[in-house]
Design an enzyme around this catalytic site. Structure first.
Site, PDB file in Angstrom:
ATOM      1  N   ALA A 314     -27.945 -20.534 -31.968  1.00  0.00           N
ATOM      2  CA  ALA A 314     -26.521 -20.644 -31.628  1.00  0.00           C
ATOM      3  C   ALA A 314     -25.819 -19.313 -31.838  1.00  0.00           C
ATOM      4  CB  ALA A 314     -25.861 -21.710 -32.498  1.00  0.00           C
ATOM      5  N   GLY A 315     -25.051 -18.895 -30.851  1.00  0.00           N
ATOM      6  CA  GLY A 315     -24.313 -17.647 -30.975  1.00  0.00           C
ATOM      7  C   GLY A 315     -23.261 -17.557 -29.891  1.00  0.00           C
ATOM      8  N   TYR A 378     -20.252  -8.530 -32.254  1.00  0.00           N
ATOM      9  CA  TYR A 378     -21.565  -9.109 -31.923  1.00  0.00           C
ATOM     10  C   TYR A 378     -22.689  -8.248 -32.515  1.00  0.00           C
ATOM     11  CZ  TYR A 378     -25.089 -11.270 -28.836  1.00  0.00           C
ATOM     12  OH  TYR A 378     -26.179 -11.935 -28.327  1.00  0.00           O
ATOM     13  N   LYS A 382     -25.500  -9.300 -35.220  1.00  0.00           N
ATOM     14  CA  LYS A 382     -26.924  -9.309 -34.854  1.00  0.00           C
ATOM     15  C   LYS A 382     -27.728  -8.300 -35.669  1.00  0.00           C
ATOM     16  CE  LYS A 382     -26.761 -12.606 -31.745  1.00  0.00           C
ATOM     17  NZ  LYS A 382     -27.417 -13.910 -32.013  1.00  0.00           N
TER      18      LYS A 382
END
Lengths: 472, 472
Positions: A314-315, A378, A382
């Site tokens: 999920a992201g 993001y 990450k």
């Protein structure tokens, strides 16, 4: 989701036009299909001095059913292969015009201890690369540099990275090149990894370096007769963000590999989740993973039967340059993409809900490696995922749990379909495959890491990027 | 050696034309000049919770003579700066139209222990990035992830990489963004590194991650009053391949920084070497470094006075795809670029000719990181150089000797001038600076690593690539 140029240049007319204009011609990649042989064709074997992995490799090549040919650099292969009942012969360079007969090249560099012993690598790839077919597989095997006894050996083993990555860029035509470092004592644990890198399952994984270490406890499943077509049989797998896109592909591949899939997504995606999971005879859970109470609720929902595999897929993205980004956009991306993973794992690990011998796979991104303008939030999340995997791996070793990350490059999804055409085309072509990957490519990579036989692979980041030019 | 587009778009007419056509406008990078102030302008300070490096940073900012402004996230800075006699104030966002007043952004993230504490980074860069001038400097400071006590802290610290690299890609206009991980106890050793990253000397170094560790013995030179304009005063430096190109630039910068330079090149380059070294009042040696007897001969030539700094710059390319490469082309590139470095260091280290507290800097390449088609030999050799540095660093620590690599990206030299125009243009523009670097950029990076104050930096690879998009 649609690369129309790829289709066009592989049509008879498009192929002629592209050739006459000197345009790139991306290959239609060969991908895994359950109704086709996974391994076939000829594999050429090469080696440096004193190859230490030949026994393990001969067993593997016999078990996948390929026919091998020994290059001059590997004279010891023929008698060994014969002992293993393996069809084998000597490599003969393809006549001009008859190129394309080799499906794979395998080089055992494990015995190389000094930079002045690298020459057999040149000879092998010089002789064989021309004879390589389309969508072929190149695998170089070595010893983990950081475990080498002398600086000279470490240096020579580390040099293999530059070679393998260059080979990936030279081979083209849908071929991949990867480097596997096998620790001393981990020879029994290379089957799952080598099968992956020789299989069409790794169609979009190239230029990667993977380490197999020996510290994982021997896995009983790997010793028993094992059905490689159902490597996840009997396992329960939680997949977050499973309703659509890459998450749905992960759920499908894990289920096809034999796992019972528990798909999780946000409540508003309930219908899509049910549709995806229903076909797979899995279970569906809906939670907002960023909510404070979610980890405990997920743990409670899984408590009775536990899980063996957790895939943090999920992201979200909320792209803007940082000067224009709202605080909410920053925070929600960090919360969902990073902090939620940490909190869910803590809950599943503390309660023993993720069982010993379990597998955690977290989805990172090439943006987390290289950074990306407009994605400070993001890329931060990450890159944090990479830190998570590196920091947790040593702590989970005693329980036989592995934790790894996959870092997708340009993957054709609804998300990338929204990128403006010129930028999308650049992203698609800037890799050794000259095309974007498919969600199934990410899914197969995760499925390999989730296997019982991947016990020696932990704390690592594997890019699924077709050897993207982008990096750091 | 000539980027005519860079000159054109920075002319009054070219600038208008480029703007109206939407073409990229690479900035003319500000580079170090001995006759101009190295540091000036405003530096904005930001911080996460409990910044641990503020004392060291306040001393540094005072010593370079910049004026600081404290962002909301760093309220502790103002009283501290006042104590250090530092000109300081509060950061006020630039009015629209008055942007461009900040010369540097410095964020102390050392106290961040959890991914949910990353938000001050957003606030600081959201508020300040718009106020950044041309050729500005962004430095984020953290703790080395692998030394963090908890996985949560490791994860949060590792996340900084994704942020810093994204900032480098967003800042543009000749600005750089780098991340420095300072180990607990290494606070006294950050001056040389921070000065480099704040200086125009690091004009073409961006997107890099450097670790400063505490394990190096305290350096007496660093404690004594120190002339930062002659940081290599009294040092003797061997530079291989010094006759021309990057090697000549290295010799010039080391000499300008105060070192006595011993330039080495092949006998056929004698005249060029004499011309380069003569101007610098250095010494010249001619040897073929790949000859078996060369290491002993070099050691003998240096024996009497010894050396403090060894720069392994000599290297060759012999590009061809591996299928077309001759064995001689493979072997000579490996011999000269990699094996010769190993053999020379062995000779200099065994004889104590490279003195304790010495510095070894080896030139790698972005090809050694990412691989490059047509350069299997070169990329293998340059990846080996990375292995050399990683493997030797722990062994040399007890003697206070550091060993590091620099990995140039696209640098404007006679070699790159021969690349066909279209490929050369792509190589030049595919980085955050939209231009190639200069040999002097590589030289300054090496000079920083060669300083006595760089004792805590070892086993590392620093790219000089303008944050090239290429990587792995």
């Amino acid at each position: 989701m649609n690369d129309s140029y790829l289709k066009f240049v592989n049509s008879p007319f498009g192929e002629r036009l592209a050739r006459s204009l000197g345009l790139p011609k991306p290959e239609v990649l060969r991908r895994y299909r359950a109704d086709r042989p996974e391994f076939d064709g000829l594999i050429a074997i090469g080696a440096g001095r004193e190859p230490r992995l030949f026994d393990a490799l001969a067993k593997l090549v016999a078990s996948v059913g390929m026919t091998s040919v020994a290059h001059d650099s590997a004279p010891a292969w023929v008698p060994l292969a014969t002992r293993h009942g393996l069809m084998t012969g000597r490599f003969e360079p393809a006549e001009s015009g008859s190129a394309g007969k080799l499906a794979a090249l395998l080089f055992d560099a494990s015995g190389i201890e000094d930079s002045c012993q690298l020459e057999p690598l040149y000879r092998f790839f010089h002789d064989t690369l021309r004879s390589l077919g389309k969508c072929a597989r190149i695998v170089v095997l070595g010893r983990p540099p950081e475990a080498c006894a002398s600086p000279r050996q470490w240096t020579a083993q580390r040099a293999l990275e530059g070679l393998t990555r260059s080979l990936g860029k030279e081979a083209r035509r849908g071929s991949t090149a990867n480097l596997v470092y096998v620790a001393d004592g981990a020879e029994h644990g290379l089957d799952a990894t080598l099968r992956f890198f020789l299989s069409p399952r790794s169609a979009y994984v190239s230029g990667q370096v993977v380490r197999i270490d020996a510290s994982a406890p021997e896995n009983p499943a790997a010793a028993a007769p094992f059905d490689w077509r159902q490597p996840l049989a009997g396992r329960r797998a939680l997949v977050t963000g499973a309703a659509r896109g890459i998450g749905a592909a992960i759920a499908e591949v894990l289920a096809a590999d034999g796992a019972h899939v528990i798909g999780l997504d946000i409540p508003s995606a309930r219908d899509a989740l049910d549709a995806t999971i229903g076909q797979l005879h899995g279970s569906a859970l809906t939670f907002d993973i960023a909510a404070p109470e979610a980890p405990a609720q997920i743990a409670a929902a899984l408590d009775e039967l536990g899980v063996d595999i957790v895939v943090h897929n999920a992201g979200i993205t909320k792209d803007k340059t940082i000067a224009k980004m709202t605080e909410a956009a920053w925070q929600s991306v960090l919360d969902i993409n990073l902090t939620a993973q940490e909190r869910i794992d803590d809950a599943l690990l503390a309660g023993g809900i993720l069982r010993d011998g379990g597998r955690i796979v977290a989805v990172s991104s090439i943006s987390g490696i290289a950074g990306n303008p407009g994605q400070t939030n993001y890329a931060t999340s990450k890159a944090g995922v990479i830190g998570r995997v590196q920091s947790m791996a040593p702590r989970l070793r005693a329980r036989g749990i592995t934790i790894n990350a996959v870092a997708p490059g340009f993957i054709e999804t609804q998300m990338t379909a929204k990128i403006p055409l010129a930028i999308r085309e650049a992203g698609r072509r800037m890799n050794s495959m000259s095309q974007g990957g498919q969600p199934v490519d990410v899914a197969h990579t995760i499925a390999w890491l989730a296997q019982p036989g991947s016990a020696g692979v932990t704390g690592q980041v594997v890019r699924v990027c077709g050897q993207s030019l982008l990096g750091a």
